[in-house]
Design a protein around this motif. Sequence first.
Motif, PDB file in Angstrom:
ATOM      1  N   ALA A  82       0.709  -1.272   0.192  1.00 27.54           N
ATOM      2  CA  ALA A  82       0.170   0.214   0.057  1.00 27.54           C
ATOM      3  C   ALA A  82       1.114   1.665  -0.306  1.00 27.54           C
ATOM      4  O   ALA A  82       0.475   2.228  -0.873  1.00 27.54           O
ATOM      5  N   THR A  83       1.839   1.297   0.487  1.00 26.14           N
ATOM      6  CA  THR A  83       2.447   2.622   0.823  1.00 26.14           C
ATOM      7  C   THR A  83       3.286   2.654  -0.139  1.00 26.14           C
ATOM      8  O   THR A  83       2.945   3.916  -0.921  1.00 26.14           O
ATOM      9  N   THR A  84       3.995   1.514  -0.956  1.00 33.44           N
ATOM     10  CA  THR A  84       4.786   1.584  -2.718  1.00 33.44           C
ATOM     11  C   THR A  84       4.102   2.754  -3.426  1.00 33.44           C
ATOM     12  O   THR A  84       3.741   3.528  -3.252  1.00 33.44           O
ATOM     13  N   VAL A 134      -2.244   3.875   7.675  1.00 32.39           N
ATOM     14  CA  VAL A 134      -1.047   3.069   9.230  1.00 32.39           C
ATOM     15  C   VAL A 134      -1.847   2.780  10.179  1.00 32.39           C
ATOM     16  O   VAL A 134      -1.039   1.512  10.972  1.00 32.39           O
ATOM     17  N   THR A 135      -3.518   3.665  10.808  1.00 30.24           N
ATOM     18  CA  THR A 135      -3.491   2.868  11.284  1.00 30.24           C
ATOM     19  C   THR A 135      -4.279   1.853  11.654  1.00 30.24           C
ATOM     20  O   THR A 135      -4.016   1.305  12.870  1.00 30.24           O
ATOM     21  N   ALA A 175      -6.243   1.356  -1.226  1.00 34.05           N
ATOM     22  CA  ALA A 175      -6.921   1.381   0.487  1.00 34.05           C
ATOM     23  C   ALA A 175      -8.102  -0.055   0.758  1.00 34.05           C
ATOM     24  O   ALA A 175      -7.559  -0.262   1.449  1.00 34.05           O
ATOM     25  N   ARG A 176      -9.023  -0.071  -0.576  1.00 30.89           N
ATOM     26  CA  ARG A 176      -9.738  -0.705  -0.791  1.00 30.89           C
ATOM     27  C   ARG A 176      -8.812  -2.637  -0.625  1.00 30.89           C
ATOM     28  O   ARG A 176      -8.877  -3.148  -0.078  1.00 30.89           O
ATOM     29  N   ASN A 177      -8.398  -2.170  -1.629  1.00 32.92           N
ATOM     30  CA  ASN A 177      -6.977  -3.670  -1.470  1.00 32.92           C
ATOM     31  C   ASN A 177      -6.401  -3.920  -0.364  1.00 32.92           C
ATOM     32  O   ASN A 177      -6.483  -5.478  -0.317  1.00 32.92           O
ATOM     33  N   TYR A 178      -6.022  -3.020   0.452  1.00 31.42           N
ATOM     34  CA  TYR A 178      -4.637  -2.647   1.408  1.00 31.42           C
ATOM     35  C   TYR A 178      -6.094  -3.741   2.767  1.00 31.42           C
ATOM     36  O   TYR A 178      -5.428  -4.446   3.292  1.00 31.42           O
ATOM     37  N   ILE A 179      -7.315  -2.791   2.685  1.00 35.15           N
ATOM     38  CA  ILE A 179      -8.487  -3.400   4.003  1.00 35.15           C
ATOM     39  C   ILE A 179      -8.665  -5.256   3.241  1.00 35.15           C
ATOM     40  O   ILE A 179      -8.478  -5.565   4.082  1.00 35.15           O
ATOM     41  N   GLU A 180      -9.396  -5.643   2.127  1.00 34.52           N
ATOM     42  CA  GLU A 180      -9.306  -6.591   1.799  1.00 34.52           C
ATOM     43  C   GLU A 180      -8.016  -7.627   2.307  1.00 34.52           C
ATOM     44  O   GLU A 180      -8.212  -8.406   2.197  1.00 34.52           O
ATOM     45  N   GLU A 189      -6.402  16.741   1.727  1.00 32.22           N
ATOM     46  CA  GLU A 189      -6.625  16.236   2.728  1.00 32.22           C
ATOM     47  C   GLU A 189      -6.367  15.131   2.563  1.00 32.22           C
ATOM     48  O   GLU A 189      -6.539  14.013   3.647  1.00 32.22           O
ATOM     49  N   ASP A 190      -7.745  14.267   1.619  1.00 28.96           N
ATOM     50  CA  ASP A 190      -8.166  12.958   1.237  1.00 28.96           C
ATOM     51  C   ASP A 190      -6.708  12.162   1.335  1.00 28.96           C
ATOM     52  O   ASP A 190      -6.472  11.208   1.538  1.00 28.96           O
ATOM     53  N   LYS A 191      -5.271  12.942   0.435  1.00 30.32           N
ATOM     54  CA  LYS A 191      -4.461  11.673   0.636  1.00 30.32           C
ATOM     55  C   LYS A 191      -3.892  11.359   1.598  1.00 30.32           C
ATOM     56  O   LYS A 191      -3.731   9.989   2.377  1.00 30.32           O
ATOM     57  N   LYS A 192      -3.537  12.107   2.665  1.00 30.91           N
ATOM     58  CA  LYS A 192      -3.219  12.246   3.872  1.00 30.91           C
ATOM     59  C   LYS A 192      -3.524  11.417   4.895  1.00 30.91           C
ATOM     60  O   LYS A 192      -3.446  10.656   5.360  1.00 30.91           O
ATOM     61  N   ARG A 193      -5.275  11.917   4.778  1.00 32.13           N
ATOM     62  CA  ARG A 193      -6.354  11.033   5.328  1.00 32.13           C
ATOM     63  C   ARG A 193      -6.254   9.388   4.874  1.00 32.13           C
ATOM     64  O   ARG A 193      -6.608   8.543   5.558  1.00 32.13           O
ATOM     65  N   ILE A 194      -5.943   8.895   3.645  1.00 31.07           N
ATOM     66  CA  ILE A 194      -5.806   7.584   3.359  1.00 31.07           C
ATOM     67  C   ILE A 194      -4.635   7.330   4.273  1.00 31.07           C
ATOM     68  O   ILE A 194      -4.818   6.256   4.434  1.00 31.07           O
TER      69      ILE A 194
END
Length: 544
Positions: free
Chosen positions: A187-189, A293-294, A216-221, A283-288
Motif C-alpha cells: 500500500a505505501t509503495t 497506517v492506523t 485503500a480497498r486492496n489493503y483492507i481486503e 487532505e484526502d491523500k493524508k487521510r488515506i
Amino acid sequence: MKIKIILFFLLLSNVLFAQKVTTSIDSTKKKIGSEFKLTLKTEVDTTAKVTFPKNKTFGRLEVLESYKIDTVKKGSRYELIKKYGLTQFDSGKYLIPSIPVLINGKKVFSDSIKIEIADVKVDTLKQKMYDIKNIIQVDKPIGNWWIYVLILIAIGGIGYLVYYFIKKKQAEPKPEIVIFTSPIEKATTLLLQLETKELWQKGEIKDYYSELTDIARNYIEEEIKIPAMESTTSELIEGLRNAARQKKLKLSNETVENLEKVLKQADLVKFAKSIPVQFEIEEDKKRISSSIVTIHKSIPEIVEEDDELALWNEQQKEKARIEKLKKQKRVRIITTIGIVLGIIVLSLGTLVYIKGFDYLKDNIIGHPTKDLVEGEWIYSDYGNPSVRIETPKVLKRIDAEKVLPKQTMALLKEMQIFQYGSAIDDFYIAVSTTSFKQETQIDLTQAAEGSIKVFEAQGGQNILVKTEDFDTQKGIKGKKAYGTMTMMDKIKGKSTKMYYEILVFSQNNGLQQITVMHREDDKYGKEIMNRVLNSVELQNYSQP
C-alpha cells in the motif's frame, strides 16, 4: 418470311449437329473365341469433351482390347472413332447392349447389335491337352477411402486451430509480477508511485481518486480479509466496523470516519463529476495514508485463523473463477463447432450449386444403386431348370418351405428361390425355379398375376400392370409383366413409388421366373434392371 427461314435453318442445324453415336461391327457371326471389332463413331465440335466407356464387359461379351481413339478432322469439327475387341467362349446368340458415351457430361447411347457365335469342332485326338493353371491373386485397387480420411483430418485440423485461436484470445494478459513482503508495504509503495504520476495536477482527478481508493480497498481486503473491492462505500465501512469487533482491532471512530469521507468524496468525483479543490485533494491523500497506517497498527501481532467470513469470501472467489473458466470453455467449444459446421455447409452448398444435388448424392453422400452399377458383376446359374443371369451381387438362396404353405409345397417336386434385397428395399432381384410333381398346364399370365398378389401381401398398393410376350436371345418364349406400385414399409411407416418387371417361362413341366424392382426415380436402378434382364438365358429343354 425472313424470320421463318431463319427458324428453319436453326432447326436444320440442330438436326445436323445433334449429338449421336454411330455403331458398326465387322461381322455379326463368328466362331467361339474370335474377335468382334465393335466401332463407335461420333462427330463433335473442337471444344466438346467426349469420354468412351472403359468397361471390361459389354453385356455377355468380354472386352479383349480397347483400342486408341482415332481423330479425323472435318472442317471445324472432329470425328472420333473408338474400337473395341470383343469375344465370347460360349456358343449362342448374344446382344451387344446400348453403350453410353459421355459427350459434354451427357450420356448418348449407341445402337444395340445382335451377334451369333458358332461352335468349333474339336478333335481331341490331335489337340494337345494341358493342366489347369493355378489361381492367380489379383491386387485389389486401393479405392477412394483415403480421400474421406484426408477430409476428416482437414476438418479436425481446422477445428483445432479455431479452438486454439479462441482460447488464446480469451487468455488474460499476464501482468508484471511485483512481490511485496506485506500488505502495508504494498500500500505505501503504491501511494508513493501514485504521487509520482501527478494525475490530479494534470487534471485527471477522476483517475487519481480511483487509484487512491483502490489502494485503500486492496489493503483492507488483503489485511483484514473482507471483500472491499466489490463493496459499496457503506458496505465497506460496515464490514470494517464488524471486522474490528470480531478481531478486536483498536480502531477509533475518527479513523473510520476519515476513511469514509475520502470514499464518499471519490464517489462524488467518479459519479457526480465533482471537482474538489487542491487542499481537499491533499487532505484526502493524508487521510488515506493515515487510515492505512492506523489500521496496520491496530492489528494484533498474533493473527488468529481466518474467520468464517474471510473463508466464505475466498470460497466465493474460487467458485467465481472456476465458473468463468467453464463459461470460456463452453464458448470455445460452441464457437468451434459452429464455425466447422458452417464451413461444411458452405462447402456442400457450393458443390450443389456448381455440380447439382445429384452429384453430391452420388459421390459424397453415397448412392447404393450407383455402387452396384460400378461394382464387379457376376454371371451365374440358378435353380432347376437353370436360369443363367448377370447380377451386381450373388443372389442368396431362400428356403422355400419357410415362404410357401405346406399344401402348396405338397404339389411341388422342387422349388428354389434366390434373391438380393427385399420387396421393401430400394432395389430387389429374385430368381425362382419350380418343378411340379404331376403334369401341369401352366398359364404364364396367371403365374405373373400370382407374383403381383405376393407384392400386395408384402405391402404393395395402387399396382399398375401391363403384360406382353417376351423372347430370350435363344428364342425361348415367355411372358413379361411390368408396371408401377406404391410399396408400404409397415415397420418404418413410409411409402415408396417402385417400378417392376417380371419375366416368366414354362419348360419341362416347370416354371422359371425373374423379378427386378427399383425406385421409379432411380436412374441407376433402371440401368441395372436393363442389364440384368438383357443377360437372361435359360436352359432350353426343347433342344436335344
